[in-house]
Design a protein around this motif. Structure first.
Motif, short mmCIF file in Angstrom:
data_model
loop_
_atom_site.label_atom_id
_atom_site.label_comp_id
_atom_site.label_asym_id
_atom_site.label_seq_id
_atom_site.Cartn_x
_atom_site.Cartn_y
_atom_site.Cartn_z
N VAL A 3 13.09 90.48 74.78
CA VAL A 3 13.91 89.79 75.77
C VAL A 3 15.24 90.51 75.90
CG1 VAL A 3 12.85 87.54 75.34
CG2 VAL A 3 14.88 88.19 74.07
N GLN A 4 15.89 90.29 77.02
CA GLN A 4 17.23 90.84 77.23
C GLN A 4 18.24 89.75 76.90
OE1 GLN A 4 17.06 92.14 81.34
NE2 GLN A 4 16.53 94.21 80.69
N ILE A 5 19.28 90.16 76.20
CA ILE A 5 20.30 89.20 75.79
C ILE A 5 21.67 89.84 75.92
CG2 ILE A 5 20.16 89.84 73.35
CD1 ILE A 5 20.51 86.84 72.68
N THR A 6 22.63 89.05 76.37
CA THR A 6 24.01 89.52 76.48
C THR A 6 24.75 89.12 75.21
OG1 THR A 6 24.81 87.48 77.49
CG2 THR A 6 23.96 89.19 78.99
N SER A 7 25.95 89.61 75.04
CA SER A 7 26.73 89.24 73.85
C SER A 7 27.02 87.74 73.85
CB SER A 7 28.03 90.05 73.78
OG SER A 7 28.78 89.89 74.95
N GLN A 8 27.26 87.16 75.01
CA GLN A 8 27.49 85.72 75.09
C GLN A 8 26.22 84.96 74.69
OE1 GLN A 8 28.60 84.26 78.98
NE2 GLN A 8 29.06 82.23 78.21
N GLY A 9 25.08 85.43 75.16
CA GLY A 9 23.80 84.81 74.80
C GLY A 9 23.54 84.92 73.31
N ARG A 10 23.88 86.06 72.73
CA ARG A 10 23.69 86.26 71.29
C ARG A 10 24.51 85.25 70.50
NH1 ARG A 10 25.75 88.98 66.88
NH2 ARG A 10 24.20 89.95 65.53
N GLU A 11 25.74 85.04 70.91
CA GLU A 11 26.60 84.07 70.23
C GLU A 11 26.03 82.65 70.34
OE1 GLU A 11 29.15 84.80 68.20
OE2 GLU A 11 28.57 86.88 68.63
N LEU A 12 25.53 82.30 71.52
CA LEU A 12 24.93 80.98 71.72
C LEU A 12 23.68 80.80 70.85
CD1 LEU A 12 25.27 80.61 75.59
CD2 LEU A 12 26.45 79.26 73.87
N VAL A 13 22.86 81.84 70.76
CA VAL A 13 21.65 81.76 69.94
C VAL A 13 22.01 81.65 68.47
CG1 VAL A 13 19.60 83.04 69.20
CG2 VAL A 13 20.19 82.93 71.63
N LEU A 14 22.99 82.43 68.00
CA LEU A 14 23.41 82.35 66.60
C LEU A 14 23.95 80.96 66.27
CD1 LEU A 14 25.07 85.86 66.10
CD2 LEU A 14 22.91 85.03 65.11
N LYS A 15 24.69 80.38 67.20
CA LYS A 15 25.22 79.02 67.00
C LYS A 15 24.07 78.01 66.93
CE LYS A 15 28.37 75.66 69.04
NZ LYS A 15 29.25 75.34 70.16
N THR A 16 23.08 78.18 67.79
CA THR A 16 21.91 77.29 67.79
C THR A 16 21.16 77.39 66.46
OG1 THR A 16 21.67 77.45 70.18
CG2 THR A 16 19.72 76.77 68.94
N ILE A 17 20.97 78.62 65.96
CA ILE A 17 20.29 78.82 64.68
C ILE A 17 21.07 78.14 63.56
CG2 ILE A 17 19.67 80.55 62.93
CD1 ILE A 17 19.00 82.45 65.30
N GLU A 18 22.37 78.31 63.57
CA GLU A 18 23.21 77.69 62.53
C GLU A 18 23.07 76.16 62.56
OE1 GLU A 18 27.96 77.17 61.89
OE2 GLU A 18 27.27 79.20 62.36
N GLU A 19 23.10 75.57 63.75
CA GLU A 19 22.94 74.12 63.88
C GLU A 19 21.55 73.67 63.43
OE1 GLU A 19 23.90 73.26 67.95
OE2 GLU A 19 26.02 73.78 67.68
#
Length: 165
Positions: A3-19
């Motif tokens: 998949v393609q991911i932007t830096s903003q998307g990466r931060e959102l995904v990392l936050k989701t994983i943490e939660e």
């Protein structure tokens, strides 16, 4: 699938994983308490079994997201393409459905960034796939659950400030 991911998307995904990991920790604590309370009859306890199933599902989902993130292709959005619809584009569309017509502004975003309330469409979603590559004035027609829809690109913006201004 990459998949393609932007830096903003990466931060959102990392936050989701943490939660999700925090939620998993709480779930495991609840499961341990349920196990302690039911003793040797844990296998007959529907509450314990439900917690165990939920734990497996959540753990698997976290692993899937982490794997997807590790294989993702990182894309930096410098300036937005205002010539043709691409990842990062913000477009004003005339959306024509069998029962009604409306104008909507959409941003085509990468993995982990989609948010329908903010009109952010994942680039691999059915609508976004049909819009990719189009230029202002061009139209895409495709099937939706409510019938055939036609989206015409009316305008492309270089940022959300331009949309609001």
């Amino acid at each position: 699938m990459t998949v393609q991911i932007t830096s903003q998307g990466r931060e959102l995904v990392l936050k989701t994983i943490e939660e999700m990991k925090k939620d998993l920790k709480v779930l495991r604590e609840e499961k341990n308490i349920a196990y302690t309370l039911c003793g040797d009859t844990w296998h007959d306890n529907p509450h314990f079994n439900k917690l165990e199933q939920d734990e497996k599902i959540m753990d698997k989902r976290i692993q899937e997201i982490e794997k997807t993130l590790s294989l993702a292709e990182f894309v930096e959005i410098g300036s937005r393409d205002t010539e043709k619809v691409a990842l990062g584009s913000i477009v004003l569309c005339l959306c024509e459905y069998p029962e009604f017509t409306e104008e909507e502004v959409y941003e085509i975003v990468g993995y982990g960034e989609s948010n329908i309330d903010e009109n952010k469409l994942y680039y691999d979603s059915p609508v976004a796939k049909n819009l990719l590559g189009l230029k202002a004035g061009e139209r895409a027609t495709f099937e939706t659950p409510v019938g055939e829809a036609s989206y015409k690109i009316l305008k492309m913006y270089d940022g959300w400030e331009s949309v609001k201004g």
